[in-house]
Scaffold this active site. Sequence first.
Site, PDB file in Angstrom:
ATOM      1  N   GLU A 129       0.614   4.083   0.968  1.00 18.13           N
ATOM      2  CA  GLU A 129      -0.062   5.176   1.804  1.00 18.13           C
ATOM      3  C   GLU A 129       1.248   6.121   2.131  1.00 18.13           C
ATOM      4  OE1 GLU A 129      -1.708   2.490   4.413  1.00 18.13           O
ATOM      5  OE2 GLU A 129      -3.573   2.210   3.098  1.00 18.13           O
ATOM      6  N   GLU A 188      -9.229  -1.696  14.422  1.00 23.27           N
ATOM      7  CA  GLU A 188      -9.949  -2.627  13.078  1.00 23.27           C
ATOM      8  C   GLU A 188      -8.786  -3.775  12.779  1.00 23.27           C
ATOM      9  OE1 GLU A 188     -10.246  -0.508   9.235  1.00 23.27           O
ATOM     10  OE2 GLU A 188      -9.603  -2.374   8.564  1.00 23.27           O
ATOM     11  N   ARG A 238      -0.165   2.297  13.041  1.00 29.86           N
ATOM     12  CA  ARG A 238      -0.742   1.050  12.707  1.00 29.86           C
ATOM     13  C   ARG A 238      -0.751   0.658  11.137  1.00 29.86           C
ATOM     14  NH1 ARG A 238      -6.884   2.836  14.438  1.00 29.86           N
ATOM     15  NH2 ARG A 238      -7.474   1.631  12.671  1.00 29.86           N
ATOM     16  N   HIS A 239      -0.037   1.261  10.320  1.00 33.27           N
ATOM     17  CA  HIS A 239       0.094   1.274   9.192  1.00 33.27           C
ATOM     18  C   HIS A 239       1.455   0.864   8.419  1.00 33.27           C
ATOM     19  CE1 HIS A 239      -3.900   3.381   9.006  1.00 33.27           C
ATOM     20  NE2 HIS A 239      -4.079   2.664   8.182  1.00 33.27           N
ATOM     21  N   ARG A 277       0.909  -1.241   0.007  1.00 30.03           N
ATOM     22  CA  ARG A 277       0.152  -0.019   0.228  1.00 30.03           C
ATOM     23  C   ARG A 277       0.854   1.054  -0.025  1.00 30.03           C
ATOM     24  NH1 ARG A 277      -5.354  -1.721   2.232  1.00 30.03           N
ATOM     25  NH2 ARG A 277      -5.678  -3.857   1.294  1.00 30.03           N
ATOM     26  N   ARG A 286      -1.054  -6.332  11.954  1.00 32.08           N
ATOM     27  CA  ARG A 286      -2.076  -5.609  12.644  1.00 32.08           C
ATOM     28  C   ARG A 286      -2.654  -6.494  13.713  1.00 32.08           C
ATOM     29  NH1 ARG A 286      -5.955  -1.705  11.133  1.00 32.08           N
ATOM     30  NH2 ARG A 286      -3.964  -0.753   9.852  1.00 32.08           N
ATOM     31  N   SER A 304     -11.430  -6.255   7.626  1.00 32.04           N
ATOM     32  CA  SER A 304     -12.744  -5.671   6.837  1.00 32.04           C
ATOM     33  C   SER A 304     -13.112  -6.746   5.695  1.00 32.04           C
ATOM     34  CB  SER A 304     -12.604  -4.339   6.521  1.00 32.04           C
ATOM     35  OG  SER A 304     -11.570  -4.307   5.344  1.00 32.04           O
TER      36      SER A 304
HETATM   37  P1  AMO Z   1      -8.291  -3.576   4.030  1.00 27.04           P
HETATM   38  O1  AMO Z   1      -7.945  -2.519   3.060  1.00 27.04           O
HETATM   39  O2  AMO Z   1      -9.412  -2.984   5.000  1.00 27.04           O
HETATM   40  O3  AMO Z   1      -9.331  -4.513   3.394  1.00 27.04           O
HETATM   41  O4  AMO Z   1      -7.389  -4.373   4.592  1.00 27.04           O
HETATM   42  C1  AMO Z   1      -7.877  -5.646   5.440  1.00 27.04           C
HETATM   43  C2  AMO Z   1      -7.038  -5.743   6.753  1.00 27.04           C
HETATM   44  O5  AMO Z   1      -5.580  -5.709   6.529  1.00 27.04           O
HETATM   45  C3  AMO Z   1      -4.685  -5.050   7.290  1.00 27.04           C
HETATM   46  N1  AMO Z   1      -4.434  -3.830   6.504  1.00 27.04           N
HETATM   47  C4  AMO Z   1      -2.969  -3.258   6.993  1.00 27.04           C
HETATM   48  N2  AMO Z   1      -2.069  -3.571   7.940  1.00 27.04           N
HETATM   49  C5  AMO Z   1      -0.875  -2.812   8.256  1.00 27.04           C
HETATM   50  N3  AMO Z   1      -0.551  -1.705   7.172  1.00 27.04           N
HETATM   51  C6  AMO Z   1      -1.589  -1.296   6.287  1.00 27.04           C
HETATM   52  N4  AMO Z   1      -1.328  -0.538   5.408  1.00 27.04           N
HETATM   53  C7  AMO Z   1      -2.695  -2.151   6.182  1.00 27.04           C
HETATM   54  N5  AMO Z   1      -3.972  -2.164   5.322  1.00 27.04           N
HETATM   55  C8  AMO Z   1      -4.517  -3.091   5.711  1.00 27.04           C
HETATM   56  C9  AMO Z   1      -5.818  -4.480   8.511  1.00 27.04           C
HETATM   57  C10 AMO Z   1      -7.082  -4.681   7.685  1.00 27.04           C
HETATM   58  O6  AMO Z   1      -8.218  -4.698   8.668  1.00 27.04           O
HETATM   59  N6  AMO Z   1      -9.773  -6.700   0.490  1.00 27.04           N
HETATM   60  C11 AMO Z   1     -10.005  -6.108   1.591  1.00 27.04           C
HETATM   61  C12 AMO Z   1     -10.482  -7.160   2.521  1.00 27.04           C
HETATM   62  C13 AMO Z   1     -11.689  -8.168   2.023  1.00 27.04           C
HETATM   63  O7  AMO Z   1     -12.873  -7.279   1.740  1.00 27.04           O
HETATM   64  O8  AMO Z   1     -11.787  -9.162   1.980  1.00 27.04           O
HETATM   65  C14 AMO Z   1      -9.045  -5.232   2.331  1.00 27.04           C
HETATM   66  O9  AMO Z   1      -7.839  -5.505   1.746  1.00 27.04           O
HETATM   67  O10 AMO Z   1      -5.973  -5.480   9.423  1.00 27.04           O
END
Ligand code: AMO
Length: 434
Positions: free
Chosen positions: A218, A357, A224-225, A216, A408, A360
């Site tokens: 970001e 979270e 948390r990311h 990602r 996470r 999702s």
């Molecule tokens: P989402 O983007 O909410 O959903 O990601 C799902 C879970 O992945 C973890 N997560 C992360 N952990 C650390 N750093 C990040 N940048 C990060 N981004 C996400 C979190 C989050 O809840 N495809 C959908 C899921 C689905 O609908 O099946 C998805 O990726 O724990």
Amino acid sequence: MDMQKLQKNRTLIKDAFDSKKSVELTGWVYDTRALGKIKFLVLRDVSGEIQITAVKGKVADGIFKKLDKVSRESVVYVRGTLKESKQAPGGKELIPEKFEVIAKAEELPIDVSDFSKTELPKRLDNRFLDLHRKRIQAIFKIQSTISMAFRQHFIEKGFIEFQPPSIIGASSEGGTDLFEAKYFEKKAFLAQSPQLYKQMIACSMEKAMTITPVWRAEKHNTIRHLNECRQMDIEMGFADAFVVMKQIEEVVQYIVKEVIEKNKEELELLGVRLKIPKAKYMTFAEVAKLMKEQGVHVGKDDLSGEAEKKLDELFPDTIVFVHDWPLSGKPFYIMPKGEKADAELSEGFDAIYKGMEISSGGQRIHLPDLLIERLKAKGLNPVDFKDYVDSFRYGAPPHGGWSIGLERFTQVLLGLENIREAVMFPRDRDRLSP
Ligand code: AMO
């Protein structure tokens, strides 16, 4: 030194304590001390630690001389016999008969003792050395139990494990957080998730799971990311949001049970007490109302960090499933309520555990025309998603799934301040090495 022979003959420190015969150990020098005619060396390996004691005149002169001269974290080999000792950790000490330095450590760039106060960025610069520490090893031993329990749980339930591509042609989550890559003469991206692929698999093989890295782009550094993380995903055919939320409930309970059973020592070392969580189901509107009563801000189509924390305060040791999520806050592939493109609510949800979270997911759109409408509504070009949309034209059941971030989840479970603690070699805005 003959490594094949060593592998055959050596004992892990934790198993050495019960041995009546002489044992061969290898490990890292944690500490040395000299008190005149008696010298100590504390040896550690991944399983534990042991005190090696040398009394002048009672062990070979060469060993006595060397014992307190070995630098900390050097790798050594020792053969010796155990002896009862009230003062030694574990109630026994090792009297060395043979002692060899396998690899001498140079001056250490960070403090790796149990009392180390070295700050996280410096520790991460030297992560290979930080990984010598018991506390840090405990985190990753637990993480290993988490991923193993996840895999075991779903394999036993008849899911198949799949390996999605890491290089993709178009966004899988929408938005702009994509790392671009050059793929011969084409533009490609690093996968943001296995989303589109797991849906195609659920529409053919029904029950699919994976643990896979995702990227990602970001820009913000948060606690948390990460820019590279691992996701534990499932996808199921013939499922709606409630079918798949139940799967989170069950797998999280199983994972926590496994960690409690398999990682007693590690949990104790980290000072973490775990309880198998309960589950609670609430609509987004119900959570919004509750938060208003509590004077806590909630976003229009997302939960604030403050609201997530409040949920934990109100419902401790509980996974709170927030469903009927506003459609505007969910990605293009989430089914709108009533299969209506302009619905206000969706079949999407988030799972909140210990104030954050962890997952999702939701029911997906398996109807090509509705999917095209939703792609457009999100400002995406359906042409870029042609293969994905077309995959639902040839027999696609209603289906759903979710993703739990491995790091996470580890962070949340162990109450780690920063998610970087839960990844061996983090990738964030500023960090690309080691
Ligand atoms: P989402 O983007 O909410 O959903 O990601 C799902 C879970 O992945 C973890 N997560 C992360 N952990 C650390 N750093 C990040 N940048 C990060 N981004 C996400 C979190 C989050 O809840 N495809 C959908 C899921 C689905 O609908 O099946 C998805 O990726 O724990």
